[in-house]
Design a protein around this motif. Structure first.
Motif, PDB file in Angstrom:
ATOM      1  N   UNK A  41       0.812  -1.219   0.000  1.00 53.44           N
ATOM      2  CA  UNK A  41       0.000   0.000   0.000  1.00 53.44           C
ATOM      3  C   UNK A  41       0.846   1.268   0.000  1.00 53.44           C
ATOM      4  N   UNK A  42       2.123   1.134   0.352  1.00 57.94           N
ATOM      5  CA  UNK A  42       2.984   2.310   0.469  1.00 57.94           C
ATOM      6  C   UNK A  42       2.864   3.011   1.807  1.00 57.94           C
ATOM      7  N   UNK A  43       2.045   2.497   2.717  1.00 58.94           N
ATOM      8  CA  UNK A  43       1.884   3.127   4.029  1.00 58.94           C
ATOM      9  C   UNK A  43       3.144   3.008   4.889  1.00 58.94           C
ATOM     10  N   UNK A  44       4.053   2.140   4.482  1.00 59.16           N
ATOM     11  CA  UNK A  44       5.298   1.976   5.224  1.00 59.16           C
ATOM     12  C   UNK A  44       6.420   2.864   4.713  1.00 59.16           C
ATOM     13  N   UNK A  45       6.074   3.858   3.883  1.00 57.77           N
ATOM     14  CA  UNK A  45       7.130   4.695   3.311  1.00 57.77           C
ATOM     15  C   UNK A  45       7.847   5.503   4.379  1.00 57.77           C
ATOM     16  N   UNK A  46       9.158   5.621   4.229  1.00 59.40           N
ATOM     17  CA  UNK A  46      10.012   6.300   5.196  1.00 59.40           C
ATOM     18  C   UNK A  46      10.149   7.784   4.851  1.00 59.40           C
ATOM     19  N   UNK A  47      10.897   8.511   5.677  1.00 60.11           N
ATOM     20  CA  UNK A  47      11.119   9.944   5.472  1.00 60.11           C
ATOM     21  C   UNK A  47      12.194  10.124   4.397  1.00 60.11           C
ATOM     22  N   UNK A  48      11.879  10.932   3.393  1.00 63.29           N
ATOM     23  CA  UNK A  48      12.746  11.049   2.231  1.00 63.29           C
ATOM     24  C   UNK A  48      13.683  12.256   2.300  1.00 63.29           C
ATOM     25  N   UNK A  49      14.781  12.218   1.520  1.00 60.12           N
ATOM     26  CA  UNK A  49      15.684  13.375   1.452  1.00 60.12           C
ATOM     27  C   UNK A  49      14.921  14.636   1.052  1.00 60.12           C
ATOM     28  N   UNK A  50      15.274  15.746   1.687  1.00 58.97           N
ATOM     29  CA  UNK A  50      14.605  17.006   1.415  1.00 58.97           C
ATOM     30  C   UNK A  50      13.461  17.315   2.345  1.00 58.97           C
ATOM     31  N   UNK A  51      13.087  16.374   3.203  1.00 56.88           N
ATOM     32  CA  UNK A  51      12.004  16.621   4.153  1.00 56.88           C
ATOM     33  C   UNK A  51      12.419  17.733   5.121  1.00 56.88           C
ATOM     34  N   UNK A  52      11.570  18.748   5.248  1.00 52.57           N
ATOM     35  CA  UNK A  52      11.903  19.931   6.058  1.00 52.57           C
ATOM     36  C   UNK A  52      12.117  19.575   7.520  1.00 52.57           C
ATOM     37  N   UNK A  53      11.510  18.500   8.004  1.00 50.64           N
ATOM     38  CA  UNK A  53      11.657  18.132   9.416  1.00 50.64           C
ATOM     39  C   UNK A  53      13.067  17.662   9.755  1.00 50.64           C
ATOM     40  N   UNK A  54      13.837  17.319   8.728  1.00 44.87           N
ATOM     41  CA  UNK A  54      15.200  16.841   8.956  1.00 44.87           C
ATOM     42  C   UNK A  54      16.248  17.911   8.654  1.00 44.87           C
ATOM     43  N   UNK A  55      15.799  19.140   8.433  1.00 42.94           N
ATOM     44  CA  UNK A  55      16.735  20.217   8.087  1.00 42.94           C
ATOM     45  C   UNK A  55      17.709  20.517   9.222  1.00 42.94           C
ATOM     46  N   UNK A  56      17.296  20.287  10.456  1.00 40.57           N
ATOM     47  CA  UNK A  56      18.160  20.579  11.594  1.00 40.57           C
ATOM     48  C   UNK A  56      18.918  19.387  12.113  1.00 40.57           C
ATOM     49  N   UNK A  57      19.081  18.374  11.292  1.00 43.73           N
ATOM     50  CA  UNK A  57      19.764  17.153  11.719  1.00 43.73           C
ATOM     51  C   UNK A  57      21.217  17.174  11.248  1.00 43.73           C
ATOM     52  N   UNK A  58      22.125  16.872  12.161  1.00 40.43           N
ATOM     53  CA  UNK A  58      23.552  16.771  11.835  1.00 40.43           C
ATOM     54  C   UNK A  58      24.032  15.381  12.226  1.00 40.43           C
ATOM     55  N   UNK A  59      24.797  14.757  11.340  1.00 36.98           N
ATOM     56  CA  UNK A  59      25.256  13.387  11.574  1.00 36.98           C
ATOM     57  C   UNK A  59      26.770  13.352  11.630  1.00 36.98           C
ATOM     58  N   UNK A  60      27.309  12.769  12.695  1.00 34.28           N
ATOM     59  CA  UNK A  60      28.758  12.687  12.880  1.00 34.28           C
ATOM     60  C   UNK A  60      29.172  11.232  13.102  1.00 34.28           C
ATOM     61  N   UNK A  61      30.022  10.735  12.225  1.00 27.49           N
ATOM     62  CA  UNK A  61      30.565   9.384  12.367  1.00 27.49           C
ATOM     63  C   UNK A  61      31.769   9.457  13.293  1.00 27.49           C
ATOM     64  N   UNK A  62      31.679   8.821  14.470  1.00 24.03           N
ATOM     65  CA  UNK A  62      32.750   8.982  15.460  1.00 24.03           C
ATOM     66  C   UNK A  62      33.781   7.862  15.418  1.00 24.03           C
ATOM     67  N   UNK A  63      33.415   6.696  14.916  1.00 23.50           N
ATOM     68  CA  UNK A  63      34.394   5.637  14.674  1.00 23.50           C
ATOM     69  C   UNK A  63      33.771   4.626  13.723  1.00 23.50           C
TER      70      UNK A  63
END
Length: 428
Positions: free
Chosen positions: A237-259
């Motif tokens: 049905x597509x109801x399981x679709x995830x959050x896609x690139x460009x979603x405004x809710x993720x604009x304030x997210x920063x990702x840091x790979x520490x090891x």
């Protein structure tokens, strides 16, 4: 040509493994990546085998006001580390349980109602896919357990498994970060996946997901995985679709790979140099069936011994990554001991080669055994005990095989996880 006592080579292998694990300890690698304290609250959330140790390292180095600090992280049973302000909850891995479900609901509640002045620190490491269990719309914990168990048996790669998991979750695939909006989110990652793609570390709860429900269905079909009707309906049905690139809710997210696995391999390589040998890192992201990887590594080692190509002995071959095992037998196994046993069978007692394969989290498969050591006489000792190496491999019985030889490697909980570690010492 050089010679070395077997016990010396075993000790060297273990020093390499221990150095790889030590290099990935949160107390060492997390502090340099901490952001500045916010104006508002600081909420720490997380999931993974290293998440409790990460929480402790965070508390030990956080300079913000502790009265505005709260949090909850979920780790594997036995991997808890006492913290003062962040609650640690233990749950099951690799198949999720009710404790993980209840904890995930509490994480969801913690990040509700945040403001732009607040900061969310997400501590994410390998194992989080099972520990942060939140069934998608219309699904139950039993559904997630059934699908997860089937994926683990299927031989699918970690990327393929996590693609399916993301589309059956209420928190993975960027959904957890979306719930934190409008707060700032800083994700601190310890990678356990080939390629270090954040979307595949704990199935990416705080990063956008470019894959789709259709991709998940294709993976299910590829491996012939039977799905409960409601699971298939969610995907179709597509109801399981995830959050896609460009979603405004993720604009304030920063990702840091520490090891990551490469850093662990480099630490092991330094141990090799200190021992007067030459290390060669073959790769930090080797994938495929564990037994096939073992055969390939045996072919390289044999070429080194017989022809001095592509490296001249004495030397050490190092590699990492995450192999898979298609379970066909009834033995006690894990991907590392499966790879090591296949290596031993292919080498067939070739002199001058010692090897170790282990999981840096201390658990290979579902056993509290990290891996094992292989020596030139492993097969001969097995035959003397009435063990048939090829039969053990066919039964997926790597743990049974090496435990009978007294060659299991046991570390206990390492409180970190940068995937698999393999070392092959070649003396001639």
């Amino acid at each position: 040509m050089t010679s070395a006592r077997p016990q010396d080579r075993r000790a060297l292998l273990r020093r390499m493994f221990d150095a790889a694990i030590a290099a990935a300890q949160p107390a060492l690698c997390l502090p340099p990546h901490l952001p500045a304290p916010p104006k508002g609250r600081t909420v720490v959330i997380g999931a993974g085998k290293a998440s409790a140790a990460m929480a402790r390292a965070f508390e030990d180095h956080w300079t913000g006001p502790v009265e505005r600090l709260s949090g909850l992280v979920i780790t594997r049973y036995g991997y808890d580390v006492p913290c003062r302000h962040i609650e640690i909850v233990q749950a099951a891995h690799p198949v999720p349980d009710a404790a993980g479900l209840a904890a995930a609901e509490r994480v969801r509640a913690l990040v509700s109602g945040l403001t732009a002045d607040d900061l969310v620190i997400a501590l994410i490491s390998g194992g989080g896919s099972s520990l942060l269990v939140a069934p998608g719309e219309g699904l139950t914990l039993a559904d997630k357990q059934q699908v997860n168990a089937a994926l683990l048996r299927s031989g699918a790669s970690i990327g393929e498994m996590n693609c399916v998991r993301r589309h059956l979750s209420a928190l993975k695939g960027g959904r957890l970060a979306a719930l934190c909006h409008p707060a700032r989110v800083v994700t601190l990652l310890i990678s356990d996946v080939p390629g270090d793609d954040p979307i595949d570390i704990a199935s990416g709860p705080t990063v956008a997901d470019p894959t789709t429900c259709a991709d998940a269905l294709a993976i299910v079909a590829r491996y012939g995985i039977a799905l409960p009707d409601n699971v298939r309906a969610l995907l179709e049905s597509g109801r399981g679709e995830s959050v896609k690139p460009g979603d405004a809710r993720l604009a304030g997210v920063e990702t840091r790979l520490i090891t990551a696995p490469q850093m662990a391999l480099e630490a092991a390589a330094q141990v090799v140099r200190d021992a007067g040998l030459t290390p060669h890192i073959l790769g930090d992201s080797l994938e495929g069936e564990a037994r096939d990887v073992g055969k390939t590594l045996a072919g390289i080692a044999r070429q080194v011994v017989l022809h001095g190509q592509p490296f001249t002995p004495p030397c050490v071959l190092l590699s990492g990554g995450e192999t898979t095992v298609t379970i066909r037998g009834d033995g006690r196994g894990g991907r590392n001991v499966e790879c090591l046993l296949a290596l031993g069978v292919a080498l067939d007692g070739l002199p001058g080669i010692h090897a170790l394969a282990g999981d840096t989290d201390g658990v290979d498969g579902i056993e509290e055994i990290a891996g094992a050591c292989l020596t030139p006489d492993s097969l001969a000792r097995a035959w003397a005990l009435g063990l048939h190496p090829r039969t053990s491999l066919d039964r997926n019985d790597g743990h049974g095989f090496f435990q009978a030889l007294g060659d299991s490697v046991i570390t206990g909980p390492t409180l970190t996880n940068v995937n698999d570690f393999r070392a092959i010492v070649i003396d001639r």
